[in-house]
Design a protein around this motif. Structure first.
Motif, mmCIF file in Angstrom:
data_model
loop_
_atom_site.group_PDB
_atom_site.id
_atom_site.type_symbol
_atom_site.label_atom_id
_atom_site.label_comp_id
_atom_site.label_asym_id
_atom_site.label_seq_id
_atom_site.Cartn_x
_atom_site.Cartn_y
_atom_site.Cartn_z
ATOM 1 N N THR A 177 -67.559 13.668 2.214
ATOM 2 C CA THR A 177 -66.798 13.635 0.957
ATOM 3 C C THR A 177 -66.838 14.979 0.246
ATOM 4 N N ASP A 178 -67.973 15.690 0.308
ATOM 5 C CA ASP A 178 -68.043 17.023 -0.300
ATOM 6 C C ASP A 178 -67.218 18.034 0.484
ATOM 7 N N ALA A 179 -67.298 17.968 1.809
ATOM 8 C CA ALA A 179 -66.585 18.932 2.649
ATOM 9 C C ALA A 179 -65.089 18.663 2.670
ATOM 10 N N CYS A 180 -64.713 17.412 2.614
ATOM 11 C CA CYS A 180 -63.301 17.011 2.665
ATOM 12 C C CYS A 180 -63.052 15.971 1.582
ATOM 13 N N PRO A 181 -62.903 16.416 0.353
ATOM 14 C CA PRO A 181 -62.710 15.438 -0.725
ATOM 15 C C PRO A 181 -61.420 14.645 -0.549
ATOM 16 N N ASN A 182 -61.407 13.459 -1.104
ATOM 17 C CA ASN A 182 -60.213 12.621 -1.042
ATOM 18 C C ASN A 182 -59.073 13.291 -1.792
ATOM 19 N N VAL A 183 -57.894 13.268 -1.200
ATOM 20 C CA VAL A 183 -56.698 13.821 -1.819
ATOM 21 C C VAL A 183 -55.701 12.675 -1.970
ATOM 22 N N PRO A 184 -55.335 12.344 -3.193
ATOM 23 C CA PRO A 184 -54.383 11.245 -3.357
ATOM 24 C C PRO A 184 -52.997 11.639 -2.847
ATOM 25 N N VAL A 185 -52.391 10.759 -2.090
ATOM 26 C CA VAL A 185 -51.042 10.974 -1.564
ATOM 27 C C VAL A 185 -50.216 9.728 -1.833
ATOM 28 N N LYS A 186 -48.895 9.879 -1.820
ATOM 29 C CA LYS A 186 -48.020 8.752 -2.099
ATOM 30 C C LYS A 186 -47.459 8.111 -0.837
ATOM 31 N N LYS A 187 -47.476 8.843 0.269
ATOM 32 C CA LYS A 187 -46.902 8.353 1.519
ATOM 33 C C LYS A 187 -47.977 8.270 2.595
ATOM 34 N N GLU A 188 -47.805 7.341 3.533
ATOM 35 C CA GLU A 188 -48.774 7.182 4.610
ATOM 36 C C GLU A 188 -48.707 8.318 5.625
#
Length: 187
Positions: A29-40
């Motif tokens: 999670t630190d190395a690759c934080p979640n990025v909110p997206v609208k499409k799959e």
């Protein structure tokens, strides 16, 4: 001991202590934080390093400004959904003795399992041999060699980034195999 004392106590679960292993040292999670997206699925811009080079910015009187260039390509992403379930009925919950809270225990256990999956997926992507040149520096020196000085190599890599990209790295992610070799290094 008399029989009266043998029947005077029934073992019950303690309410102030339990023993459980938890997964708490993940880095995904630190190395690759979640990025909110609208499409799959969609595209991501991938910029080249031109924006990090030192541009000529001096402008003469009445002359146009120098032109800078920025190039990018694209790569795609596809979301993957991960889920687990364990059935706990209302009957199971109602029949559990205090302090056991089956719904909470199951939720925590499933969450731990999902976090472990995330870590393994990150490791499998981040520590590919093709990505990291089999734990070698740019000169082809292997970090595990006993005569190799890893701190010198890290310093050289840092200097290269500063010269070429004007960026000072402040973190490193090191796989366990490499870390163990670095710890054993006596150079």
């Amino acid at each position: 001991m008399s029989t009266i004392f043998n029947n005077s106590h029934t073992n019950k679960t303690l309410t102030n202590i339990s023993v459980r292993y938890n997964f708490v040292e993940g880095i995904a999670t630190d190395a690759c934080p979640n990025v909110p997206v609208k499409k799959e699925t969609d595209l991501i811009r991938v910029y080249d390093r031109n924006h990090l080079r030192l541009e000529e910015t001096l402008k003469g009187n009445h002359s146009p400004a120098n032109k800078a260039s920025r190039n990018f390509s694209t790569t795609s992403y596809t979301l993957g959904y991960h889920a687990l379930r364990e059935l706990v009925s209302k009957r199971d919950i109602d029949n559990a003795d205090a302090p056991i809270a089956l719904d909470i225990d199951v939720t925590e256990a499933l969450t731990q399992s999902l976090l472990i999956r995330k870590e393994v997926n990150f490791k499998n992507l981040a520590f590919l041999t093709a990505t990291w040149s089999n734990r070698q520096d740019q000169a082809g020196n292997t970090f595990g060699a006993s005569s190799y000085d890893p701190l010198l190599a890290i310093g050289t890599a840092t200097e290269s980034l500063l010269k070429n990209g004007h960026v000072r790295p402040n973190r490193a992610i090191i796989g366990i195999e490499t870390l163990l070799k670095l710890k054993a290094n006596t150079a």
